[in-house]
Design a protein around this motif. Structure first.
Motif, mmCIF file in Angstrom:
data_model
loop_
_atom_site.group_PDB
_atom_site.id
_atom_site.type_symbol
_atom_site.label_atom_id
_atom_site.label_comp_id
_atom_site.label_asym_id
_atom_site.label_seq_id
_atom_site.Cartn_x
_atom_site.Cartn_y
_atom_site.Cartn_z
ATOM 1 N N GLY A 196 -8.026 5.616 -4.738
ATOM 2 C CA GLY A 196 -6.791 5.726 -3.970
ATOM 3 C C GLY A 196 -6.986 6.443 -2.652
ATOM 4 N N ALA A 197 -5.989 6.260 -1.768
ATOM 5 C CA ALA A 197 -6.087 6.836 -0.424
ATOM 6 C C ALA A 197 -6.068 8.357 -0.455
ATOM 7 C CB ALA A 197 -4.948 6.309 0.452
ATOM 8 N N ARG A 198 -5.342 8.950 -1.412
ATOM 9 C CA ARG A 198 -5.285 10.404 -1.469
ATOM 10 C C ARG A 198 -6.638 11.001 -1.835
ATOM 11 N NH1 ARG A 198 -2.318 12.581 1.649
ATOM 12 N NH2 ARG A 198 -2.965 14.490 0.628
ATOM 13 N N VAL A 199 -7.355 10.354 -2.785
ATOM 14 C CA VAL A 199 -8.676 10.847 -3.173
ATOM 15 C C VAL A 199 -9.648 10.731 -2.000
ATOM 16 C CG1 VAL A 199 -10.622 10.506 -4.742
ATOM 17 C CG2 VAL A 199 -8.280 10.287 -5.601
ATOM 18 N N LEU B 41 0.840 -1.190 0.000
ATOM 19 C CA LEU B 41 0.000 0.000 0.000
ATOM 20 C C LEU B 41 0.884 1.253 0.000
ATOM 21 C CD1 LEU B 41 -2.638 -1.112 2.666
ATOM 22 C CD2 LEU B 41 -2.752 -1.379 0.195
ATOM 23 N N ARG B 42 0.310 2.369 -0.314
ATOM 24 C CA ARG B 42 1.068 3.616 -0.422
ATOM 25 C C ARG B 42 1.027 4.368 0.899
ATOM 26 N NH1 ARG B 42 -0.759 7.415 -5.152
ATOM 27 N NH2 ARG B 42 0.212 5.728 -6.347
ATOM 28 N N ARG B 43 2.225 4.672 1.433
ATOM 29 C CA ARG B 43 2.309 5.442 2.678
ATOM 30 C C ARG B 43 2.230 6.930 2.329
ATOM 31 N NH1 ARG B 43 3.155 2.808 7.231
ATOM 32 N NH2 ARG B 43 3.993 0.686 7.183
ATOM 33 N N CYS B 44 1.029 7.472 2.405
ATOM 34 C CA CYS B 44 0.819 8.846 1.951
ATOM 35 C C CYS B 44 0.000 9.679 2.928
ATOM 36 C CB CYS B 44 0.128 8.839 0.579
ATOM 37 S SG CYS B 44 -1.463 7.972 0.567
ATOM 38 N N LEU B 45 -0.425 9.100 4.075
ATOM 39 C CA LEU B 45 -1.324 9.816 4.993
ATOM 40 C C LEU B 45 -0.518 10.483 6.104
ATOM 41 C CD1 LEU B 45 -4.224 7.212 5.329
ATOM 42 C CD2 LEU B 45 -4.035 9.139 3.746
#
Length: 635
Positions: free
Chosen positions: A187-190, A33-37
């Motif tokens: 996606g998590a950013r959206v 998963l993308r670590r973006c939070l």
């Protein structure tokens, strides 16, 4: 032995499989998963998960029917009670930065079967919770347009009178869930951006309510002429607390998202604390201004805030309240759709659920199959089913998850620290210096054993007074004490919740049972506190263990015992279905089946204190006898 009956050895192997633990790999930060939070993202996710329709509906219901103006005390006590559970989630989320929340926390400390059942219950909790919020969102919007949407649907489709089905299909609720699922799959950013937008609007509306409410406040509404501050007394405040406790459910989305956090060890505890503080302040202040604007006994439970402004001559403010309510419910929908597929992803990645749900989209880096499948399932539930009878079912799954996480904190705190899976700057090994000879290892173990007791062993200062516990192997007395603590908490909960009349006990019998269960509960706490704990400086640890998680366990059990027998019956049926899934699929495909080949003893090069010379020799087996790579080690 009779033909067809399992042997003792096969039963022992089965029990070993059911209770096997997932290795606690704290040092690894690798993820698909993308670590973006950021911390702000996690905080607003938590706020969005907790501030839903409850703020706009629950405050009026509790104030009018249970506590009066003292509803603000009910929310305060409920916030403290929720903090006990939130602290447990914060420690685990920081220490194990992996998706899975209560499921994962149970897996690394209690065992595989218990973890699967917790995950199974959390899945149903999110399914029903999301569908119920979508129905509430649809009903609220329909009420703004004078129920024209419902009337049109009933005219075209007709009214259903089938058990378990809704009176009419709610196409609006299903549509909003499908639309939200499409956004979350991007996606998590959206998802985070949408949640930021709706949460910001909700918080601004709450701020507007508080400011205008205090301007319109009339202290006379708390006077004795209107019934006083606490017209239902202490019992009313506590009854309101039990209901208000569920207003804080939703902070676990922060722990569920820890695998996508940029710095989970710092961000997860901070986000949980800030989110819970913000939400508690919002609930307390809104309930304060609500009961100060109009007398508590004249509140409209269905739309208390909008009705209060309307009765004070500010009907335009009702429209702002409606916008805030819809935005708040949108954040809860996004929170459910964000968390549910990640719980399923964690179970599938461990082999306990179907592997298709472990697939991550290469571009968006989210479990898109789980999002779409469970989004459609949630939409079907909201479209067809009568969810009012199932809403109470949410409580038991949430409280059971809280109970297991609190017990897992106690188990983990008294376990020996697991060695890191791979050396790295983020997680230095317990021994930095290399020791080449076997005698060096023995000397090192002897020195460590003399200086620092192993977690799970009796504290040296208490050995003269509790010497009978010193002969137990590390962790044995802790395990027994935890089991006795949970059993005494169940008995104490029954005594407190049902009372002497429901238990059909004489007065002296009731008092005796109350005293005995309380004494056993306290004694088990003292025994746990007498043992050495892990103390870590590199990650967040909750204070006052085992007292804090023990109080959380007792509170959760008391709240579970207040649920109806029908809720327990439905819960038992769902558990049986879960057991069928586990024994039919999960136990055969678990990744733990390949982790350690049978008959092979794991050898580690990290030295820990041992209780005897034989254990010491086994713990520091010479390198010449060890395999090149530890069996089942994670790459």
């Amino acid at each position: 032995m009779a033909r067809g009956l399992p042997s003792a050895a096969s039963l022992a192997r089965l029990c070993q499989k059911l209770n096997r633990l997932k290795p606690l790999e704290e040092s690894t930060m690798e993820t698909s998963l993308r670590r973006c939070l950021s911390t702000l993202d996690l905080t607003l996710l938590g706020v969005g998960g907790m501030v839903g329709s409850g703020l706009f509906v629950l405050t009026g219901t509790v104030a009018k029917d249970m506590a009066g103006p003292a509803v603000l005390l009910s929310f305060g006590v409920a916030a403290v009670a929720s903090l006990l559970a939130a602290l447990c989630y914060a420690e685990f989320g920081a220490r194990v930065p992996r998706t899975g929340s209560a499921y994962l926390f149970t897996y690394v400390s209690m065992g595989e079967l218990w973890a699967f059942l917790i995950g199974w219950n959390v899945v149903l909790e999110y399914l029903i919770g999301g569908a119920a919020v979508a129905r509430a969102w649809s009903s609220y919007l329909d009420s703004i347009f004078s129920h024209s949407i419902r009337n049109f649907t009933e005219t075209q489709v007709g009214v259903w009178q089938v058990p378990l089905l809704a009176s009419y299909p709610d196409f609006l609720a299903a549509g909003i869930l499908l639309l939200a699922s499409a956004f979350v799959s991007c996606g998590a950013r959206v998802s985070s951006w949408l949640n930021h937008t709706f949460s910001a609007i909700s918080l601004l509306v709450i701020l507007f309510i508080i400011i205008l409410g205090f301007i319109l406040a009339r202290p006379h509404n708390w006077s004795a002429e209107e019934g006083g501050f606490a017209p239902f007394g202490f019992s009313g405040i506590m009854a309101g607390t039990a209901t208000c406790f569920y207003a804080f459910v939703g902070f676990d989305v922060i722990a569920t998202s820890s695998e996508e956090a940029q710095n989970p060890r710092r961000a997860v505890p901070m986000a949980i604390a800030i989110a819970l503080g913000l939400v508690a302040s919002a609930y307390i202040l809104v309930s304060t201004v609500l009961t100060l604007m109009v007398p508590w006994h004249s509140l409209d439970p269905d739309s208390a805030l909008a009705d209060a402004f309307y009765r004070r001559g500010y009907s335009w403010a009702g429209f702002i309240v409606a916008v805030g309510s819809i935005c708040a419910m949108n954040t809860v929908l996004l929170s459910n759709l964000f968390s549910l597929p990640r719980i399923v992803y964690a179970m599938a990645a461990d082999g306990l659920f179907f592997q298709v749900f472990a697939r991550v989209h290469p571009r968006t880096q989210v479990p898109v199959v789980g999002i779409l499948v469970f989004g459609v399932l949630m939409a079907l539930l909201s479209l067809l089913l009568d969810l009012e009878a199932l809403v109470q079912f949410l409580s038991i799954g949430t409280l059971l998850a809280y109970t297991f996480v609190a017990a897992s904190i106690i188990v983990l705190r008294f376990q020996k620290a697991s060695p890191p899976s791979s050396p790295g700057p983020a997680s230095p090994g317990p021994i930095d210096k290399g020791h080449n000879s076997f005698s060096d290892h023995l000397q090192l173990v002897g020195a460590a054993q003399a200086s620092v007791p192993e977690p799970g062993q009796l504290r040296p200062a208490l050995m003269p007074y509790l010497g009978f516990l010193g002969g137990c192997s590390p962790g044995a007395a802790v395990a027994w004490a935890l089991g006795i603590l949970v059993a005494s908490a169940i008995i104490l909960g029954c005594v407190l919740v049902f009372g002497d009349s429901a238990l059909h006990l004489p007065r002296w019998g009731y008092i005796l049972l109350l005293l005995l269960s309380s004494v056993v509960f306290l004694l088990s706490l003292l025994i746990l506190g007498a043992h050495q704990q892990q103390h870590r400086q590199d990650t967040f640890q909750i204070p006052m263990v085992p007292l804090t998680p023990a109080l959380s366990i007792l509170l959760n059990i008391c709240l579970m015992l207040k649920l109806s027998y029908l809720t327990w019956l439905r819960f038992s049926i769902w558990l049986l279905i879960g057991l069928a899934v586990y024994f039919g699929y999960g136990i055969w495909h678990s990744k733990e089946n390949q982790r350690e080949p049978p008959g092979l003893t794991t050898t580690r090069y990290v030295v820990f204190p041992s209780g005897s010379l034989e254990e010491t020799v086994q713990a520091v087996q010479p390198p010449s006898q060890a395999p090149a790579q530890e069996p089942g080690s994670m790459e």
